[in-house]
Design a protein around this motif. Structure first.
Motif, mmCIF file in Angstrom:
data_model
loop_
_atom_site.group_PDB
_atom_site.id
_atom_site.type_symbol
_atom_site.label_atom_id
_atom_site.label_comp_id
_atom_site.label_asym_id
_atom_site.label_seq_id
_atom_site.Cartn_x
_atom_site.Cartn_y
_atom_site.Cartn_z
ATOM 1 N N SER A 175 0.822 -1.217 0.000
ATOM 2 C CA SER A 175 0.000 0.000 0.000
ATOM 3 C C SER A 175 0.852 1.262 0.000
ATOM 4 N N ILE A 176 2.162 1.117 0.204
ATOM 5 C CA ILE A 176 3.038 2.286 0.263
ATOM 6 C C ILE A 176 3.388 2.703 -1.159
ATOM 7 N N SER A 177 2.844 3.857 -1.564
ATOM 8 C CA SER A 177 3.050 4.317 -2.935
ATOM 9 C C SER A 177 4.252 5.238 -3.070
ATOM 10 N N GLY A 178 4.807 5.683 -1.950
ATOM 11 C CA GLY A 178 5.984 6.538 -1.997
ATOM 12 C C GLY A 178 6.579 6.720 -0.615
ATOM 13 N N ILE A 179 7.837 7.111 -0.599
ATOM 14 C CA ILE A 179 8.559 7.358 0.647
ATOM 15 C C ILE A 179 9.366 8.623 0.428
ATOM 16 N N SER A 180 9.332 9.517 1.401
ATOM 17 C CA SER A 180 10.128 10.728 1.275
ATOM 18 C C SER A 180 10.754 11.092 2.612
ATOM 19 N N LEU A 181 11.806 11.881 2.528
ATOM 20 C CA LEU A 181 12.421 12.461 3.714
ATOM 21 C C LEU A 181 11.968 13.915 3.764
ATOM 22 N N GLU A 182 11.432 14.324 4.895
ATOM 23 C CA GLU A 182 10.921 15.684 5.007
ATOM 24 C C GLU A 182 11.544 16.386 6.191
ATOM 25 N N SER A 183 11.627 17.697 6.092
ATOM 26 C CA SER A 183 12.204 18.483 7.181
ATOM 27 C C SER A 183 11.241 18.567 8.337
ATOM 28 N N GLY A 184 11.800 18.463 9.524
ATOM 29 C CA GLY A 184 10.997 18.542 10.740
ATOM 30 C C GLY A 184 11.477 19.687 11.591
ATOM 31 N N LYS A 185 11.226 19.564 12.874
ATOM 32 C CA LYS A 185 11.619 20.608 13.816
ATOM 33 C C LYS A 185 13.143 20.726 13.885
ATOM 34 N N MET A 186 13.617 21.901 14.098
ATOM 35 C CA MET A 186 15.046 22.197 14.260
ATOM 36 C C MET A 186 15.892 21.593 13.147
ATOM 37 N N CYS A 187 15.404 21.659 11.941
ATOM 38 C CA CYS A 187 16.136 21.226 10.747
ATOM 39 C C CYS A 187 16.407 19.729 10.681
ATOM 40 N N GLN A 216 15.369 15.760 9.928
ATOM 41 C CA GLN A 216 14.542 15.131 8.908
ATOM 42 C C GLN A 216 13.811 13.949 9.506
ATOM 43 N N HIS A 217 12.663 13.624 8.919
ATOM 44 C CA HIS A 217 11.935 12.427 9.314
ATOM 45 C C HIS A 217 11.373 11.763 8.065
ATOM 46 N N LEU A 218 10.993 10.531 8.232
ATOM 47 C CA LEU A 218 10.461 9.721 7.147
ATOM 48 C C LEU A 218 8.976 9.987 6.982
ATOM 49 N N CYS A 219 8.523 9.991 5.761
ATOM 50 C CA CYS A 219 7.108 10.159 5.469
ATOM 51 C C CYS A 219 6.702 9.067 4.480
ATOM 52 N N LEU A 220 5.674 8.301 4.844
ATOM 53 C CA LEU A 220 5.142 7.264 3.963
ATOM 54 C C LEU A 220 3.925 7.815 3.237
ATOM 55 N N HIS A 221 3.818 7.532 1.963
ATOM 56 C CA HIS A 221 2.652 7.914 1.176
ATOM 57 C C HIS A 221 1.871 6.629 0.936
ATOM 58 N N ILE A 222 0.671 6.575 1.483
ATOM 59 C CA ILE A 222 -0.140 5.359 1.454
ATOM 60 C C ILE A 222 -1.200 5.483 0.369
ATOM 61 N N GLY A 223 -1.078 4.636 -0.637
ATOM 62 C CA GLY A 223 -2.065 4.594 -1.707
ATOM 63 C C GLY A 223 -2.264 5.898 -2.444
ATOM 64 N N GLY A 224 -1.324 6.809 -2.347
ATOM 65 C CA GLY A 224 -1.434 8.079 -3.045
ATOM 66 C C GLY A 224 -2.420 9.046 -2.414
ATOM 67 N N VAL A 225 -3.055 8.675 -1.301
ATOM 68 C CA VAL A 225 -4.058 9.556 -0.688
ATOM 69 C C VAL A 225 -3.744 9.932 0.755
ATOM 70 N N GLU A 226 -2.963 9.151 1.451
ATOM 71 C CA GLU A 226 -2.675 9.406 2.857
ATOM 72 C C GLU A 226 -1.177 9.578 3.050
ATOM 73 N N LYS A 227 -0.818 10.528 3.895
ATOM 74 C CA LYS A 227 0.582 10.794 4.186
ATOM 75 C C LYS A 227 0.796 10.524 5.679
ATOM 76 N N VAL A 228 1.722 9.631 5.998
ATOM 77 C CA VAL A 228 1.977 9.246 7.380
ATOM 78 C C VAL A 228 3.398 9.653 7.751
ATOM 79 N N TYR A 285 15.397 4.619 5.156
ATOM 80 C CA TYR A 285 14.809 5.094 3.900
ATOM 81 C C TYR A 285 15.154 4.141 2.751
ATOM 82 N N ASN A 286 16.429 3.804 2.615
ATOM 83 C CA ASN A 286 16.854 2.913 1.527
ATOM 84 C C ASN A 286 16.264 1.517 1.676
ATOM 85 N N TYR A 287 16.202 1.019 2.910
ATOM 86 C CA TYR A 287 15.646 -0.313 3.149
ATOM 87 C C TYR A 287 14.163 -0.345 2.780
ATOM 88 N N LEU A 288 13.409 0.656 3.223
ATOM 89 C CA LEU A 288 11.975 0.697 2.897
ATOM 90 C C LEU A 288 11.737 0.873 1.404
#
Length: 173
Positions: free
Chosen positions: A80-92, A94-106, A121-124
């Motif tokens: 169900s994971i349609s994408g994975i990204s690294l996004e900026s979080g607090k105090m610069c 980064q954290h992982l973000c899962l894109h589920i089915g193209g509609v939900e971002k976790v 990130y690479n493993y997922l």
């Protein structure tokens, strides 16, 4: 343990934290006997699991506890994971973000060393690609979504045409 979560690959699963996380997830019924654990990310606080993420052959499951002792739990099929990204979080950081089915971002806001975050990130990315290549059309995600729309149809919330259209989109036919 330290304040940062650590990545444990398949060769590290016999270490103390991964074993503790696997037992803990099994006790909470977040894992079952058919799950084959492939990787663990986690940290402990005062001897107990504070946050952990387990990647199995079929899904990704995570658990976190905040200081108010509230628990967060989630499980997503790898297919169900349609994408994975690294996004900026607090105090610069980064954290992982899962894109589920193209509609939900976790967001998975685990604080990790950059090298552990990169490993996760690479493993997922690799695991989801392998799962998608081996997954037949009509995966668990699509079946769950079709069932959700069927319930909406039965409740009168959508029309038969809307249901059929969504079903065709999900099955890519």
């Amino acid at each position: 343990m330290g304040l940062l979560s650590t990545f444990y690959g398949e060769s590290d699963l016999n270490e103390q934290l991964p074993q503790k996380a696997i037992k803990f997830f099994s006790k909470l019924k977040l894992l079952d006997h058919s799950d084959i654990v492939k990787a663990v990310v986690g940290k402990t606080m005062m001897g107990s699991i504070y946050e952990a993420l387990i990647i199995t052959d079929k899904r990704i499951v995570f658990f976190s506890k905040d200081f108010g002792y509230k628990q967060g739990r989630a499980s997503y099929p790898l297919s169900s994971i349609s994408g994975i990204s690294l996004e900026s979080g607090k105090m610069c950081s980064q954290h992982l973000c899962l894109h589920i089915g193209g509609v939900e971002k976790v967001n998975i806001p685990f604080d990790m060393k950059p090298e552990d975050l990169t490993q996760l990130y690479n493993y997922l990315l690799s695991a989801t690609e392998r799962k998608k290549q081996n997954e037949p059309i009509g995966t668990t995600f699509e079946a769950d979504e079709i069932l959700k729309y069927k319930k909406l149809l039965d409740a009168g919330a959508i029309t038969q045409d809307e249901y059929e259209t969504k079903k065709r989109q999900l099955l890519s036919i």
